[in-house]
Design a protein around this motif. Structure first.
Motif, PDB file in Angstrom:
ATOM      1  N   ARG A   2     -41.956  19.589  25.790  1.00  0.00           N
ATOM      2  CA  ARG A   2     -40.976  18.863  24.981  1.00  0.00           C
ATOM      3  C   ARG A   2     -40.833  19.435  23.568  1.00  0.00           C
ATOM      4  N   LEU A   3     -41.619  20.455  23.245  1.00  0.00           N
ATOM      5  CA  LEU A   3     -41.497  21.183  21.968  1.00  0.00           C
ATOM      6  C   LEU A   3     -41.653  20.251  20.764  1.00  0.00           C
ATOM      7  N   GLU A   4     -42.786  19.540  20.740  1.00  0.00           N
ATOM      8  CA  GLU A   4     -43.040  18.578  19.664  1.00  0.00           C
ATOM      9  C   GLU A   4     -43.122  19.243  18.290  1.00  0.00           C
ATOM     10  N   GLU A   5     -43.836  20.364  18.190  1.00  0.00           N
ATOM     11  CA  GLU A   5     -43.994  21.011  16.892  1.00  0.00           C
ATOM     12  C   GLU A   5     -42.670  21.545  16.366  1.00  0.00           C
ATOM     13  N   GLN A   6     -41.867  22.139  17.248  1.00  0.00           N
ATOM     14  CA  GLN A   6     -40.555  22.650  16.832  1.00  0.00           C
ATOM     15  C   GLN A   6     -39.623  21.494  16.430  1.00  0.00           C
ATOM     16  N   SER A   7     -39.783  20.379  17.085  1.00  0.00           N
ATOM     17  CA  SER A   7     -38.978  19.201  16.745  1.00  0.00           C
ATOM     18  C   SER A   7     -39.287  18.723  15.333  1.00  0.00           C
ATOM     19  N   ALA A   8     -40.556  18.776  14.954  1.00  0.00           N
ATOM     20  CA  ALA A   8     -40.945  18.375  13.600  1.00  0.00           C
ATOM     21  C   ALA A   8     -40.308  19.278  12.556  1.00  0.00           C
ATOM     22  N   VAL A   9     -40.166  20.555  12.875  1.00  0.00           N
ATOM     23  CA  VAL A   9     -39.514  21.494  11.950  1.00  0.00           C
ATOM     24  C   VAL A   9     -38.061  21.095  11.731  1.00  0.00           C
ATOM     25  N   VAL A  10     -37.359  20.729  12.816  1.00  0.00           N
ATOM     26  CA  VAL A  10     -35.956  20.301  12.705  1.00  0.00           C
ATOM     27  C   VAL A  10     -35.861  19.020  11.872  1.00  0.00           C
ATOM     28  N   ARG A  11     -36.743  18.064  12.140  1.00  0.00           N
ATOM     29  CA  ARG A  11     -36.712  16.797  11.394  1.00  0.00           C
ATOM     30  C   ARG A  11     -36.972  17.035   9.903  1.00  0.00           C
ATOM     31  N   ASP A  12     -37.930  17.874   9.600  1.00  0.00           N
ATOM     32  CA  ASP A  12     -38.277  18.123   8.194  1.00  0.00           C
ATOM     33  C   ASP A  12     -37.179  18.870   7.453  1.00  0.00           C
ATOM     34  N   VAL A  14     -34.058  18.189   7.515  1.00  0.00           N
ATOM     35  CA  VAL A  14     -32.942  17.294   7.180  1.00  0.00           C
ATOM     36  C   VAL A  14     -33.393  16.318   6.087  1.00  0.00           C
ATOM     37  N   PRO A  15     -32.819  16.403   4.886  1.00  0.00           N
ATOM     38  CA  PRO A  15     -33.187  15.485   3.803  1.00  0.00           C
ATOM     39  C   PRO A  15     -32.820  14.039   4.150  1.00  0.00           C
ATOM     40  N   GLU A  17     -31.411  11.807   2.442  1.00  0.00           N
ATOM     41  CA  GLU A  17     -30.097  11.358   1.957  1.00  0.00           C
ATOM     42  C   GLU A  17     -28.960  11.680   2.928  1.00  0.00           C
ATOM     43  N   TYR A  18     -29.223  12.549   3.915  1.00  0.00           N
ATOM     44  CA  TYR A  18     -28.202  12.872   4.907  1.00  0.00           C
ATOM     45  C   TYR A  18     -28.355  12.045   6.194  1.00  0.00           C
ATOM     46  N   ALA A  19     -29.210  11.049   6.160  1.00  0.00           N
ATOM     47  CA  ALA A  19     -29.517  10.276   7.361  1.00  0.00           C
ATOM     48  C   ALA A  19     -28.279   9.599   7.939  1.00  0.00           C
ATOM     49  N   GLU A  20     -27.473   8.971   7.086  1.00  0.00           N
ATOM     50  CA  GLU A  20     -26.286   8.265   7.580  1.00  0.00           C
ATOM     51  C   GLU A  20     -25.277   9.228   8.193  1.00  0.00           C
ATOM     52  N   PHE A  21     -25.150  10.424   7.582  1.00  0.00           N
ATOM     53  CA  PHE A  21     -24.235  11.421   8.134  1.00  0.00           C
ATOM     54  C   PHE A  21     -24.707  11.876   9.511  1.00  0.00           C
ATOM     55  N   VAL A  22     -26.008  12.125   9.647  1.00  0.00           N
ATOM     56  CA  VAL A  22     -26.549  12.545  10.940  1.00  0.00           C
ATOM     57  C   VAL A  22     -26.350  11.443  11.981  1.00  0.00           C
ATOM     58  N   ALA A  23     -26.516  10.189  11.559  1.00  0.00           N
ATOM     59  CA  ALA A  23     -26.307   9.068  12.480  1.00  0.00           C
ATOM     60  C   ALA A  23     -24.857   8.997  12.948  1.00  0.00           C
ATOM     61  N   ASP A  79     -42.501   6.311  13.815  1.00  0.00           N
ATOM     62  CA  ASP A  79     -42.737   6.951  12.516  1.00  0.00           C
ATOM     63  C   ASP A  79     -41.897   8.216  12.332  1.00  0.00           C
ATOM     64  N   ALA A  80     -41.458   8.803  13.442  1.00  0.00           N
ATOM     65  CA  ALA A  80     -40.691  10.047  13.364  1.00  0.00           C
ATOM     66  C   ALA A  80     -39.217   9.808  13.064  1.00  0.00           C
ATOM     67  N   MET A  81     -38.758   8.567  13.145  1.00  0.00           N
ATOM     68  CA  MET A  81     -37.336   8.284  12.979  1.00  0.00           C
ATOM     69  C   MET A  81     -36.894   8.483  11.541  1.00  0.00           C
ATOM     70  N   LEU A  82     -35.734   9.128  11.373  1.00  0.00           N
ATOM     71  CA  LEU A  82     -35.191   9.401  10.054  1.00  0.00           C
ATOM     72  C   LEU A  82     -34.744   8.128   9.361  1.00  0.00           C
ATOM     73  N   LEU A  83     -34.228   7.170  10.132  1.00  0.00           N
ATOM     74  CA  LEU A  83     -33.850   5.856   9.636  1.00  0.00           C
ATOM     75  C   LEU A  83     -33.904   4.887  10.807  1.00  0.00           C
ATOM     76  N   PRO A  84     -34.104   3.600  10.545  1.00  0.00           N
ATOM     77  CA  PRO A  84     -34.191   2.637  11.646  1.00  0.00           C
ATOM     78  C   PRO A  84     -32.832   2.453  12.323  1.00  0.00           C
ATOM     79  N   LEU A  85     -32.787   2.649  13.632  1.00  0.00           N
ATOM     80  CA  LEU A  85     -31.565   2.493  14.410  1.00  0.00           C
ATOM     81  C   LEU A  85     -31.827   1.488  15.526  1.00  0.00           C
TER      82      LEU A  85
END
Length: 281
Positions: A2-12, A14-15, A17-23, A79-85
């Protein structure tokens, strides 16, 4: 896998402040947006081709829910979620439904509208799939491996449906109905699985009326169709929470949704005829 470590790189990357745009980007692969998009294309552009892609979407939904239940792999931790959805941390995480749906719908439109050799159409569809997929990883609701597998499955499913349906929406909805039955057994009564069941029934019945539907006569009629039809979809979504506790009624509601999308041109055509007759008298 599932590429957990690479996923963390993608999450990190994204600032916050861009959470709503990504949503908002992730909604481009959501069920509501995709169904409304396909409905508008059905009403205003090409009914048979759009109906074919709708059948792909409904069949794909049923298949993916079954696969999620079979694999039974969880989503990333909260804990990994960028914002609560709301609702995004529930259910299984593998493979990604948004990545799969975006591939099936946007790729299906390219295929159904004979744009497979158009570089711009392919690039646009590919960009949408990539954006939706990466948004799921950035939001922390999927791992990178989830979306990669979702896209790969979507491509394979699209190729299979192109071959099996031979361009006939009714065959697509028959396949959707066949796929929705095991999904109902495997998945415990979620709205999505009932959308697959009810949508396949409504689509199967409605698609048989396609040859009898009146052709679009003007841009004004298209605008009226899009306005009234979208209002009908909103009405169904408004009623949905009221009947959500009664599973058979929810399946009936979704059957009405697909049937209403297909029969909206008949209703608008009759309204136009009635308006013309009233002007003459």
């Amino acid at each position: 896998m599932r590429l957990e470590e690479q996923s963390a790189v993608v999450r990190d990357a994204v600032p916050a402040e861009y959470a709503e745009f990504v949503a908002s980007v992730t909604e481009l692969g959501g069920t509501t947006f995709l169904m409304l998009l396909l409905a508008v294309l059905f009403w205003c552009v090409d009914r048979r081709r759009s109906a074919l892609v709708i059948s792909y979407a409904v069949a794909g939904l049923a298949l993916l829910l079954s696969l999620k239940a079979v694999f039974g792999l969880p989503r990333p931790s909260a804990d990994a979620m960028l914002l609560p959805l709301e609702g995004e941390h529930e259910g299984y995480g593998f493979p990604s439904g948004h990545a799969f749906a975006a591939t099936v719908v946007y790729g299906g439109l390219v295929s159904a509208f004979d744009r497979a050799r158009d570089g711009r159409a392919l690039a646009a569809a590919g960009a949408l799939v990539v954006l939706v997929s990466l948004s799921r990883v950035a939001l922390g609701v999927h791992y990178l491996g989830d979306v990669i597998v979702g896209v790969a499955l979507g491509i394979g499913f699209l190729l299979a449906m192109n071959r099996l349906t031979r361009g006939e929406p009714t065959i697509g909805f028959a396949i959707a109905l066949g796929l929705s039955i095991p999904a109902v057994v495997l998945v415990n009564g979620t709205s999505d699985v009932l959308l697959g069941l009810g949508g396949s029934i409504g689509g199967l019945l409605g698609s048989q009326r396609l040859p009898a539907l009146p052709a679009l006569r003007s841009r004004l009629e298209g605008a009226v169709l899009a306005g009234l039809g979208s209002g009908f979809v909103v009405l169904i979504k408004t009623v949905e929470p009221v009947v959500a506790t009664v599973e058979p009624l929810l399946a009936v509601l979704y059957a009405m949704l697909l049937g209403g999308i297909f029969l909206a041109p008949v209703a608008v055509g009759r309204l136009e005829v009635a308006a013309l007759e009233s002007q003459r008298t």
